[in-house]
Design a protein around this motif. Sequence first.
Motif, mmCIF file in Angstrom:
data_model
loop_
_atom_site.group_PDB
_atom_site.id
_atom_site.type_symbol
_atom_site.label_atom_id
_atom_site.label_comp_id
_atom_site.label_asym_id
_atom_site.label_seq_id
_atom_site.Cartn_x
_atom_site.Cartn_y
_atom_site.Cartn_z
ATOM 1 N N PRO A 14 0.763 -1.275 0.051
ATOM 2 C CA PRO A 14 0.028 -0.067 0.036
ATOM 3 C C PRO A 14 1.053 1.307 0.019
ATOM 4 C CG PRO A 14 -0.915 -1.690 1.612
ATOM 5 C CD PRO A 14 0.523 -2.070 1.139
ATOM 6 N N SER A 15 1.877 1.418 1.000
ATOM 7 C CA SER A 15 2.824 2.370 1.097
ATOM 8 C C SER A 15 3.931 1.934 1.898
ATOM 9 C CB SER A 15 2.127 3.745 1.793
ATOM 10 O OG SER A 15 2.810 4.396 2.622
ATOM 11 N N THR A 16 5.213 2.491 1.410
ATOM 12 C CA THR A 16 6.257 2.029 2.125
ATOM 13 C C THR A 16 6.297 2.528 3.611
ATOM 14 O OG1 THR A 16 7.593 3.631 1.224
ATOM 15 C CG2 THR A 16 7.754 1.580 0.387
ATOM 16 N N ALA A 42 -1.246 2.747 -2.459
ATOM 17 C CA ALA A 42 -1.936 3.794 -2.015
ATOM 18 C C ALA A 42 -0.612 4.976 -1.331
ATOM 19 C CB ALA A 42 -3.001 3.431 -0.837
ATOM 20 N N GLY A 43 0.440 5.101 -2.390
ATOM 21 C CA GLY A 43 1.419 6.078 -2.137
ATOM 22 C C GLY A 43 1.037 7.512 -1.459
ATOM 23 N N ARG A 44 1.399 7.872 -0.354
ATOM 24 C CA ARG A 44 1.249 8.981 0.382
ATOM 25 C C ARG A 44 2.124 10.044 0.053
ATOM 26 N NH1 ARG A 44 1.026 8.614 5.700
ATOM 27 N NH2 ARG A 44 2.143 6.323 6.146
ATOM 28 N N ILE A 50 -1.881 11.942 -2.990
ATOM 29 C CA ILE A 50 -1.297 10.611 -3.545
ATOM 30 C C ILE A 50 -0.141 10.986 -4.131
ATOM 31 C CG2 ILE A 50 -3.577 9.423 -3.667
ATOM 32 C CD1 ILE A 50 -2.562 9.613 -6.823
ATOM 33 N N TRP A 51 0.835 9.802 -4.148
ATOM 34 C CA TRP A 51 2.269 9.786 -4.847
ATOM 35 C C TRP A 51 2.129 9.061 -6.053
ATOM 36 C CZ3 TRP A 51 6.103 13.139 -5.080
ATOM 37 C CH2 TRP A 51 7.097 12.834 -5.677
ATOM 38 N N GLU A 52 2.198 9.562 -7.070
ATOM 39 C CA GLU A 52 2.314 8.670 -8.433
ATOM 40 C C GLU A 52 3.457 8.155 -8.826
ATOM 41 O OE1 GLU A 52 1.431 10.769 -11.995
ATOM 42 O OE2 GLU A 52 1.700 9.139 -13.383
ATOM 43 N N LEU A 59 12.273 5.026 -7.408
ATOM 44 C CA LEU A 59 12.525 4.590 -6.079
ATOM 45 C C LEU A 59 11.627 5.013 -5.117
ATOM 46 C CD1 LEU A 59 16.544 5.481 -5.746
ATOM 47 C CD2 LEU A 59 15.362 3.330 -5.943
ATOM 48 N N LEU A 60 11.008 4.111 -4.572
ATOM 49 C CA LEU A 60 10.248 4.325 -3.741
ATOM 50 C C LEU A 60 10.416 3.584 -2.088
ATOM 51 C CD1 LEU A 60 6.895 3.089 -5.776
ATOM 52 C CD2 LEU A 60 7.535 5.400 -4.978
ATOM 53 N N ILE A 61 11.318 4.508 -1.209
ATOM 54 C CA ILE A 61 11.660 3.888 -0.064
ATOM 55 C C ILE A 61 11.246 4.770 1.095
ATOM 56 C CG2 ILE A 61 13.706 3.192 -1.499
ATOM 57 C CD1 ILE A 61 15.297 5.362 0.173
ATOM 58 N N SER A 62 11.082 3.709 2.306
ATOM 59 C CA SER A 62 11.217 4.349 3.601
ATOM 60 C C SER A 62 12.296 3.884 4.362
ATOM 61 C CB SER A 62 9.948 4.195 4.133
ATOM 62 O OG SER A 62 8.777 4.532 3.666
ATOM 63 N N ILE A 63 12.739 4.896 5.312
ATOM 64 C CA ILE A 63 13.961 4.664 5.937
ATOM 65 C C ILE A 63 13.452 4.903 7.503
ATOM 66 C CG2 ILE A 63 16.371 5.241 6.506
ATOM 67 C CD1 ILE A 63 16.125 6.779 3.768
ATOM 68 N N GLY A 114 9.982 13.580 -3.775
ATOM 69 C CA GLY A 114 9.329 14.279 -2.560
ATOM 70 C C GLY A 114 9.457 13.399 -1.158
ATOM 71 N N LEU A 115 9.420 13.838 -0.129
ATOM 72 C CA LEU A 115 9.642 13.368 1.027
ATOM 73 C C LEU A 115 8.550 13.329 1.995
ATOM 74 C CD1 LEU A 115 13.091 14.961 2.176
ATOM 75 C CD2 LEU A 115 12.108 12.671 3.013
ATOM 76 N N LEU A 116 8.170 12.363 2.798
ATOM 77 C CA LEU A 116 7.128 12.490 3.630
ATOM 78 C C LEU A 116 7.848 11.810 4.970
ATOM 79 C CD1 LEU A 116 4.158 12.696 4.354
ATOM 80 C CD2 LEU A 116 3.772 10.266 3.619
HETATM 81 C C1 BTN Z 1 5.359 14.744 -1.441
HETATM 82 O O1 BTN Z 1 4.057 14.879 -1.554
HETATM 83 O O2 BTN Z 1 6.030 15.501 -2.158
HETATM 84 C C2 BTN Z 1 5.865 13.378 -0.582
HETATM 85 C C3 BTN Z 1 5.817 12.388 -1.416
HETATM 86 C C4 BTN Z 1 6.358 11.050 -0.547
HETATM 87 C C5 BTN Z 1 6.482 9.718 -1.260
HETATM 88 C C6 BTN Z 1 7.094 8.762 -0.795
HETATM 89 S S1 BTN Z 1 7.022 7.445 -1.576
HETATM 90 C C7 BTN Z 1 7.803 6.310 -0.598
HETATM 91 C C8 BTN Z 1 7.049 6.744 0.579
HETATM 92 N N1 BTN Z 1 5.821 5.963 0.874
HETATM 93 C C9 BTN Z 1 4.806 6.693 0.780
HETATM 94 O O3 BTN Z 1 3.472 6.418 0.904
HETATM 95 N N2 BTN Z 1 5.243 7.991 0.600
HETATM 96 C C10 BTN Z 1 6.526 8.103 0.435
#
Ligand code: BTN
Length: 246
Positions: A14-16, A42-44, A50-52, A59-63, A114-116
């Motif tokens: 759904p989202s990392t 469901a990238g946030r 949403i994050w397309e 690269l779709l990562i979470s640390i 982008g960074l969340l």
């Molecule tokens: C923004 O809106 O600029 C932030 C975007 C962040 C997207 C990344 S993709 C990997 C991680 N997982 C998510 O659901 N969102 C962040």
Amino acid sequence: MIIGSKILFFENLPSTNTQAAILLKSNELTEGTVIFTNYQLAGRGQMGNIWESEYGKNLLISIVLSPSMIIPSDQFYISMTVSLGISDFLKRYIQVCRIKWPNDIYVNNDKIAGLLIENSIMGNHIENTIAGIGLNINQDIFLSDAPNPVSLKLITGMTFELNICLNQLVSDLDKRYKQLIAGKSDQIKEEYISQLFRLNELHNYRDKNGIFSGRINSVNDYGWLQIERENGRIREYSFKDVEFIL
Ligand code: BTN
């Protein structure tokens, strides 16, 4: 190595960030673990967007970090650190990129990353940070209504090997994180400010009173943006209180 000590790959999620939060709750993660996926259902993004990201292109990562040395009022330092790591990575391939306050990464007038960042605070320290990064690498066409997406491929005309990019990005982030934990936060802030998009240039912004022109001249320790008006007055804005007119 702290960041990248462990990399967990998932074909899709759904989202990392959400996956990192689930694994954190069950105490299954060590500091520096990177969660990486080919596709998010469901990238946030920030502000509920949403994050397309097309399957397998970016690269779709979470640390997951435990920056216990950072007090909650200094949490913007984490954001600055991660932004600089992404910028270091991009500079392996392109000459100039900028950080659009607070933490979008821009090439010219387009957004490449982008960074969340989601911090969980316990008393007077940060218990955990989940730093989610979406970095556009090989995507050619963007379908969402995001105003100005771009990818490394669109900029350079080249196609990149995602796993190589992942290892380089993780290594660049690790160096920056070590700089932060070594207490070099002044250097981090100085470099972050020097790389700000539109630093010292006259541009239009919008706040609750309407459109005005001014120059970004700094960011304070809380991460508030300082904009100097043409009359010489400086105002500080927290996130959401000012909008860039692009
Ligand atoms: C923004 O809106 O600029 C932030 C975007 C962040 C997207 C990344 S993709 C990997 C991680 N997982 C998510 O659901 N969102 C962040």
